[in-house]
Design a protein around this motif. Sequence first.
Motif, short mmCIF file in Angstrom:
data_model
loop_
_atom_site.label_atom_id
_atom_site.label_comp_id
_atom_site.label_asym_id
_atom_site.label_seq_id
_atom_site.Cartn_x
_atom_site.Cartn_y
_atom_site.Cartn_z
N UNK A 7 56.43 6.66 31.30
CA UNK A 7 55.67 6.47 30.05
C UNK A 7 54.40 7.31 30.04
N UNK A 8 53.74 7.42 31.17
CA UNK A 8 52.54 8.25 31.26
C UNK A 8 52.88 9.72 31.04
N UNK A 9 53.98 10.15 31.64
CA UNK A 9 54.43 11.53 31.48
C UNK A 9 54.76 11.84 30.02
N UNK A 10 55.48 10.93 29.39
CA UNK A 10 55.84 11.11 27.99
C UNK A 10 54.61 11.06 27.08
N UNK A 11 53.69 10.17 27.38
CA UNK A 11 52.46 10.06 26.58
C UNK A 11 51.65 11.36 26.65
N UNK A 12 51.60 11.98 27.81
CA UNK A 12 50.87 13.24 27.92
C UNK A 12 51.55 14.33 27.09
N UNK A 13 52.88 14.33 27.07
CA UNK A 13 53.61 15.31 26.26
C UNK A 13 53.38 15.06 24.78
N UNK A 14 53.34 13.78 24.37
CA UNK A 14 53.06 13.46 22.97
C UNK A 14 51.68 13.97 22.55
N UNK A 15 50.70 13.77 23.41
CA UNK A 15 49.35 14.22 23.12
C UNK A 15 49.29 15.75 23.01
N UNK A 16 49.96 16.43 23.94
CA UNK A 16 49.96 17.89 23.93
C UNK A 16 50.66 18.44 22.69
N UNK A 17 51.79 17.86 22.32
CA UNK A 17 52.51 18.35 21.15
C UNK A 17 51.74 18.06 19.87
N UNK A 18 51.03 16.95 19.83
CA UNK A 18 50.21 16.64 18.66
C UNK A 18 49.09 17.67 18.50
N UNK A 19 48.45 18.04 19.60
CA UNK A 19 47.41 19.06 19.55
C UNK A 19 48.01 20.39 19.11
N UNK A 20 49.18 20.71 19.62
CA UNK A 20 49.87 21.94 19.24
C UNK A 20 50.14 21.97 17.73
N UNK A 21 50.58 20.83 17.17
CA UNK A 21 50.82 20.75 15.73
C UNK A 21 49.51 20.91 14.95
N UNK A 22 48.42 20.36 15.47
CA UNK A 22 47.11 20.49 14.81
C UNK A 22 46.66 21.95 14.77
N UNK A 23 46.85 22.67 15.87
CA UNK A 23 46.45 24.08 15.93
C UNK A 23 47.31 24.91 14.98
N UNK A 24 48.61 24.63 14.94
CA UNK A 24 49.49 25.36 14.02
C UNK A 24 49.10 25.07 12.57
N UNK A 25 48.77 23.83 12.28
CA UNK A 25 48.33 23.47 10.93
C UNK A 25 47.05 24.21 10.56
N UNK A 26 46.15 24.37 11.52
CA UNK A 26 44.93 25.12 11.29
C UNK A 26 45.25 26.59 10.99
N UNK A 27 46.20 27.15 11.71
CA UNK A 27 46.62 28.54 11.46
C UNK A 27 47.16 28.69 10.05
N UNK A 28 48.00 27.76 9.62
CA UNK A 28 48.59 27.83 8.28
C UNK A 28 47.51 27.66 7.21
N UNK A 29 46.58 26.75 7.44
CA UNK A 29 45.52 26.50 6.46
C UNK A 29 44.59 27.71 6.30
N UNK A 30 44.47 28.52 7.34
CA UNK A 30 43.55 29.66 7.30
C UNK A 30 44.25 31.00 7.12
N UNK A 31 45.45 30.98 6.56
CA UNK A 31 46.23 32.21 6.41
C UNK A 31 45.55 33.22 5.48
N UNK A 32 44.65 32.77 4.60
CA UNK A 32 43.94 33.67 3.68
C UNK A 32 42.44 33.72 3.92
N UNK A 33 41.97 33.22 5.06
CA UNK A 33 40.53 33.18 5.34
C UNK A 33 40.05 34.53 5.85
N UNK A 34 39.23 35.18 5.05
CA UNK A 34 38.75 36.51 5.44
C UNK A 34 37.38 36.47 6.11
N UNK A 35 36.72 35.32 6.06
CA UNK A 35 35.40 35.18 6.70
C UNK A 35 35.39 33.95 7.58
N UNK A 36 35.86 34.10 8.80
CA UNK A 36 35.94 32.97 9.73
C UNK A 36 34.71 32.89 10.63
#
Length: 151
Positions: A7-36
Amino acid sequence: MSIFTSMNSTASALTAQRLRMDVISSNIANVDTTRAKQVNGEWEPYRRKSVTLAENQGQFSNFLNAAIGKKEHAGNGVKVVAINEDNEKPFKLVYNPTHPDANEEGYVEMPNVDLLTEMVDLISATRSYEANVTVFNASKSMLTKALEIGK
């Protein structure tokens, strides 16, 4: 070895994948940002970010490995090592002379984010997250059944 290791191993993977999804979402949200951010007094477009994962080297070793004298750490989950900016892929140049960030030739530097790549990564992260939820639920079910044996 703890009964909750899986359960601890799986929980760490869940946390990591959630962060990965957050970073990807940030990339998609900033696809047109010219002044970062500003670099040397000049505005720079958003740079694509990615997550680097690694094995979690915890203090617990696998029971089988401990029994035969190996000091390997197995089944300790995953951890986020870094969130990296993509400095290798160049910015896209788009011709738009009316844009406030256009250069003298009328080209605007756009972020180095490719929507197709981001969507594929997002699907991959989502599937990994779903698989880990299934593993977590299976572990929980097995532990519940083991507790019922004593009744």
